[in-house]
Enzyme design. Sequence first.
Site, PDB file in Angstrom:
ATOM      1  N   ARG A   1      -0.707  -1.184   5.282  1.00  0.00           N
ATOM      2  CA  ARG A   1       0.156  -2.330   4.960  1.00  0.00           C
ATOM      3  C   ARG A   1       1.577  -2.027   5.405  1.00  0.00           C
ATOM      4  O   ARG A   1       2.025  -0.880   5.389  1.00  0.00           O
ATOM      5  CB  ARG A   1       0.139  -2.612   3.459  1.00  0.00           C
ATOM      6  CG  ARG A   1      -1.124  -3.305   2.989  1.00  0.00           C
ATOM      7  CD  ARG A   1      -1.086  -3.636   1.522  1.00  0.00           C
ATOM      8  NE  ARG A   1      -1.082  -2.452   0.694  1.00  0.00           N
ATOM      9  CZ  ARG A   1      -0.015  -1.878   0.161  1.00  0.00           C
ATOM     10  NH1 ARG A   1       1.186  -2.407   0.335  1.00  0.00           N
ATOM     11  NH2 ARG A   1      -0.121  -0.798  -0.573  1.00  0.00           N
TER      12      ARG A   1
ATOM     13  N   TYR B   1      -4.792  -4.974  10.316  1.00  0.00           N
ATOM     14  CA  TYR B   1      -5.127  -4.112   9.174  1.00  0.00           C
ATOM     15  C   TYR B   1      -5.479  -4.953   7.942  1.00  0.00           C
ATOM     16  O   TYR B   1      -4.791  -5.931   7.626  1.00  0.00           O
ATOM     17  CB  TYR B   1      -3.958  -3.160   8.847  1.00  0.00           C
ATOM     18  CG  TYR B   1      -4.228  -2.400   7.573  1.00  0.00           C
ATOM     19  CD1 TYR B   1      -5.148  -1.356   7.552  1.00  0.00           C
ATOM     20  CD2 TYR B   1      -3.621  -2.766   6.371  1.00  0.00           C
ATOM     21  CE1 TYR B   1      -5.456  -0.694   6.373  1.00  0.00           C
ATOM     22  CE2 TYR B   1      -3.912  -2.103   5.186  1.00  0.00           C
ATOM     23  CZ  TYR B   1      -4.828  -1.069   5.193  1.00  0.00           C
ATOM     24  OH  TYR B   1      -5.128  -0.427   4.022  1.00  0.00           O
ATOM     25  N   GLY B   2      -6.505  -4.510   7.215  1.00  0.00           N
ATOM     26  CA  GLY B   2      -7.031  -5.261   6.074  1.00  0.00           C
ATOM     27  C   GLY B   2      -5.999  -5.919   5.179  1.00  0.00           C
ATOM     28  O   GLY B   2      -6.008  -7.133   4.997  1.00  0.00           O
TER      29      GLY B   2
ATOM     30  N   LYS C   1      -4.676  -9.177  -0.638  1.00  0.00           N
ATOM     31  CA  LYS C   1      -3.334  -8.972  -1.191  1.00  0.00           C
ATOM     32  C   LYS C   1      -2.503 -10.259  -1.112  1.00  0.00           C
ATOM     33  O   LYS C   1      -1.737 -10.580  -2.018  1.00  0.00           O
ATOM     34  CB  LYS C   1      -2.622  -7.851  -0.440  1.00  0.00           C
ATOM     35  CG  LYS C   1      -3.369  -6.539  -0.437  1.00  0.00           C
ATOM     36  CD  LYS C   1      -3.601  -6.042  -1.829  1.00  0.00           C
ATOM     37  CE  LYS C   1      -4.224  -4.653  -1.820  1.00  0.00           C
ATOM     38  NZ  LYS C   1      -4.524  -4.187  -3.179  1.00  0.00           N
TER      39      LYS C   1
ATOM     40  N   HIS D   1      -3.119  -6.287  -9.956  1.00  0.00           N
ATOM     41  CA  HIS D   1      -3.660  -5.238  -9.088  1.00  0.00           C
ATOM     42  C   HIS D   1      -4.420  -4.256  -9.976  1.00  0.00           C
ATOM     43  O   HIS D   1      -3.943  -3.158 -10.259  1.00  0.00           O
ATOM     44  CB  HIS D   1      -2.471  -4.553  -8.386  1.00  0.00           C
ATOM     45  CG  HIS D   1      -2.858  -3.630  -7.276  1.00  0.00           C
ATOM     46  ND1 HIS D   1      -2.059  -2.597  -6.856  1.00  0.00           N
ATOM     47  CD2 HIS D   1      -3.955  -3.592  -6.478  1.00  0.00           C
ATOM     48  CE1 HIS D   1      -2.643  -1.961  -5.858  1.00  0.00           C
ATOM     49  NE2 HIS D   1      -3.781  -2.544  -5.612  1.00  0.00           N
TER      50      HIS D   1
ATOM     51  N   SER E   1      -1.753   1.746  -4.996  1.00  0.00           N
ATOM     52  CA  SER E   1      -2.745   1.915  -3.934  1.00  0.00           C
ATOM     53  C   SER E   1      -3.072   3.392  -3.723  1.00  0.00           C
ATOM     54  O   SER E   1      -2.174   4.234  -3.742  1.00  0.00           O
ATOM     55  CB  SER E   1      -2.193   1.341  -2.634  1.00  0.00           C
ATOM     56  OG  SER E   1      -1.736   0.034  -2.856  1.00  0.00           O
TER      57      SER E   1
ATOM     58  N   CYS F   1      -4.645   5.551  -5.570  1.00  0.00           N
ATOM     59  CA  CYS F   1      -4.454   6.447  -6.722  1.00  0.00           C
ATOM     60  C   CYS F   1      -5.721   6.525  -7.564  1.00  0.00           C
ATOM     61  O   CYS F   1      -5.660   6.846  -8.761  1.00  0.00           O
ATOM     62  CB  CYS F   1      -3.291   5.980  -7.591  1.00  0.00           C
ATOM     63  SG  CYS F   1      -1.695   6.321  -6.874  1.00  0.00           S
TER      64      CYS F   1
ATOM     65  N   ASP G   1     -10.123  -3.510  -7.490  1.00  0.00           N
ATOM     66  CA  ASP G   1      -8.752  -3.666  -6.961  1.00  0.00           C
ATOM     67  C   ASP G   1      -7.956  -4.819  -7.575  1.00  0.00           C
ATOM     68  O   ASP G   1      -6.755  -4.700  -7.722  1.00  0.00           O
ATOM     69  CB  ASP G   1      -8.825  -3.865  -5.437  1.00  0.00           C
ATOM     70  CG  ASP G   1      -7.480  -3.658  -4.748  1.00  0.00           C
ATOM     71  OD1 ASP G   1      -6.758  -2.720  -5.127  1.00  0.00           O
ATOM     72  OD2 ASP G   1      -7.144  -4.441  -3.841  1.00  0.00           O
TER      73      ASP G   1
ATOM     74  N   ARG H   1     -10.673   3.357   6.067  1.00  0.00           N
ATOM     75  CA  ARG H   1     -11.226   2.498   5.009  1.00  0.00           C
ATOM     76  C   ARG H   1     -12.700   2.205   5.208  1.00  0.00           C
ATOM     77  O   ARG H   1     -13.208   2.222   6.324  1.00  0.00           O
ATOM     78  CB  ARG H   1     -10.463   1.151   5.016  1.00  0.00           C
ATOM     79  CG  ARG H   1      -8.992   1.273   4.659  1.00  0.00           C
ATOM     80  CD  ARG H   1      -8.828   1.468   3.191  1.00  0.00           C
ATOM     81  NE  ARG H   1      -7.441   1.619   2.779  1.00  0.00           N
ATOM     82  CZ  ARG H   1      -6.946   1.100   1.651  1.00  0.00           C
ATOM     83  NH1 ARG H   1      -7.705   0.405   0.840  1.00  0.00           N
ATOM     84  NH2 ARG H   1      -5.685   1.316   1.316  1.00  0.00           N
TER      85      ARG H   1
ATOM     86  N   ASN I   1     -12.608  11.656 -16.689  1.00  0.00           N
ATOM     87  CA  ASN I   1     -11.664  10.638 -17.169  1.00  0.00           C
ATOM     88  C   ASN I   1     -12.314   9.716 -18.208  1.00  0.00           C
ATOM     89  O   ASN I   1     -11.623   9.032 -18.955  1.00  0.00           O
ATOM     90  CB  ASN I   1     -11.118   9.809 -15.990  1.00  0.00           C
ATOM     91  CG  ASN I   1     -10.260  10.668 -15.072  1.00  0.00           C
ATOM     92  OD1 ASN I   1      -9.760  11.706 -15.490  1.00  0.00           O
ATOM     93  ND2 ASN I   1     -10.088  10.239 -13.833  1.00  0.00           N
TER      94      ASN I   1
HETATM   95  C1  OXD Z   1      -4.073  -1.392  -1.317  1.00  0.00           C
HETATM   96  C2  OXD Z   1      -5.484  -1.745  -1.075  1.00  0.00           C
HETATM   97  O1  OXD Z   1      -3.350  -1.062  -0.363  1.00  0.00           O
HETATM   98  O2  OXD Z   1      -6.183  -2.037  -2.063  1.00  0.00           O
HETATM   99  O3  OXD Z   1      -3.653  -1.449  -2.476  1.00  0.00           O
HETATM  100  O4  OXD Z   1      -5.930  -1.770   0.083  1.00  0.00           O
HETATM  101 MN    MN Z   2      -5.072  -2.192  -3.866  1.00  0.00          MN
END
Ligand code: OXD
Ligand code: MN
Length: 605
Positions: free
Chosen positions: A89, A217-218, A226, A246, A268, A270, A295, A391, A517
């Site tokens: 992004r 890019y996605g 997004k 998000h 993103s 994480c 997401d 990805r 977790n």
């Molecule tokens: C991001 C994604 O960048 O989900 O947050 O691709």
């Molecule tokens: Mn994301």
Amino acid sequence: MTLFPQGAVTAPAFATPTDSPTHHAALNAWVADCAALTQPDRIYWCDGSEAEHDRLVAQCLADGTLIALNPKTAPGSFLHRSNPNDVARVEHATFICSRSKDDAGPTNNWLEPGEAKTKLRTLFDGCMRGRTLYVIPYIMGPVGSPLSKVGIEVTDSPYVVLSMRIMTRMGKAALDQLGTDGEFAPGLHSTGNLDPENRYICHFPEERTIISFGSGYGGNALLGKKCFALRIASVMARDEGWLAEHMLLLELTAPDGERTYIGGAFPSACGKTNLAMLVSPLENRGWSVRTVGDDIAWMRVGPDGKLWAINPEAGFFGVVPGTSLETNPNALHTIERGTIFTNVAVSDDGTPWWEGKDGAASCPYDYLTDWKGNRRNVLDGGEPFAHPNSRFTASAHQCPSLSPHWEDFGGVPIDALIFGGRRDNTMPLVLEALDWNHGVFIGATMGSKTTAAASGQTGVLRRDPFAMLPFCGYHMGDYFAHWIALGESIPDPPKLFAVNWFRKEDGKFLWPGFGDNVRALIWMHERIRGRGNALETPAGRTPLAGSLHMEGLGISPERVARALQVDKVEWFKEADAIAEHFARFGDKLPPELAEELTKLRARLG
Ligand code: OXD
Ligand code: MN
């Protein structure tokens, strides 16, 4: 609706409504308008069928957009290599084009809508000559659900079409849902010539419209994700009293069968996908986790007074490196077949490969072709073979941990929301907010180290409120106020928590993370039901020694205590950093949040 109202355009002969499968007049007019501007050789309306998919794949294989992978080791999967300048992004080239600059706020780039359209008009003028214009009708959310919304993406990229087919409910179903006068969010996209200097991802929140140029890019090009489901939808949510976030969505089931639904906001890359697909080490004790989304969550108050959430997406667009049988077996199984890989490496026998794929084992290949197409000896070192933000795009249906409730029409009832980030210190493993406003304060002050999901420097701590910094379509101060106000209007609100799986000591992670977790989730499950002991700290409530499920956890109780510690010296610094962060929002900072900071300082003493 006229996309580019200034200046007359004449639709070419082929762009007549009769060529279109819909009688939706506004939609036909808009597509004709796009075609008149971009001058494609052909217009193609996507129906979402298998036959259409096969035709597009054949075309992409022939022109090199896709590379076939080994049908035995990666059946039905393909590799796409993007232009090396187009791998993430681009936040610096992402704009909120609201009428007033103030509505975009201090955290977004702003362009005046007229100026943006003039610029875009020049870029789009004739840009699809020699190309096909694809019209992608798509639904965000389950087909027929009252919580779903329809978008239309016009694009010249067949890779986008194939990806949207995985990530959304696309084609005829969307046109059927739209009918002849339904509302839709229009999106116009062209890869242009991929010149980074002419890359613009523009959002017109008042018109619910997206125009994206110069990237494949996605996050920049799959406009349902997004651009619509977060930036535009967050504005719709503000106006209509709901939330577009998000967040991952997961279902935790207890030994007695009781279910807890949890939403989690993490920046993103994480670990949202890992958490959503977590394999519980306590599964044999009856604690299991199932995936609802990885997401994005759309949430609104239901008739029972709880917050109900849907995952508007139909697939996963996940970060590949690091995915292994040890870290995320469900993701690994999800992408065993029918997956579009972007920018991974490939072995000589056509098997996709990435750093971390083999876990503790060594790479089984002597040579790999890296994401740029260069065949290299694996011992050569140098740059990673798979791009750090490579990805996978795969259908949710392929996910072994998918919850049977993942596409329930009304969504799932949310019991807890988590705010998380990647922090070396300060934030404990898990922290319960004292009340709603304190939870909003925690969300608003989230900090995290930057990752490869966006272009720019990685590894620097930045404040990423609600993990929405790059995705909030309006003034972040107003967004905080929306959250505060919503707390009062949810009769049975979820409990709010913070987590940090990434705390370090002597450069090493204190907590094993991944499947373990679930222990933090179990504590939340107990707290929601008025059980589970907590220690009041100045930062919030943490699990009291012994109240985290420790069975089978391979680390000492002392180490767990250090992962849970609230260190006053660190929190004094944190309070100062929060004050600096809040100063950005000026008089748009809700007084409730300023008050929370005062209260934090008072608790610190
Ligand atoms: C991001 C994604 O960048 O989900 O947050 O691709
Ligand atoms: Mn994301």
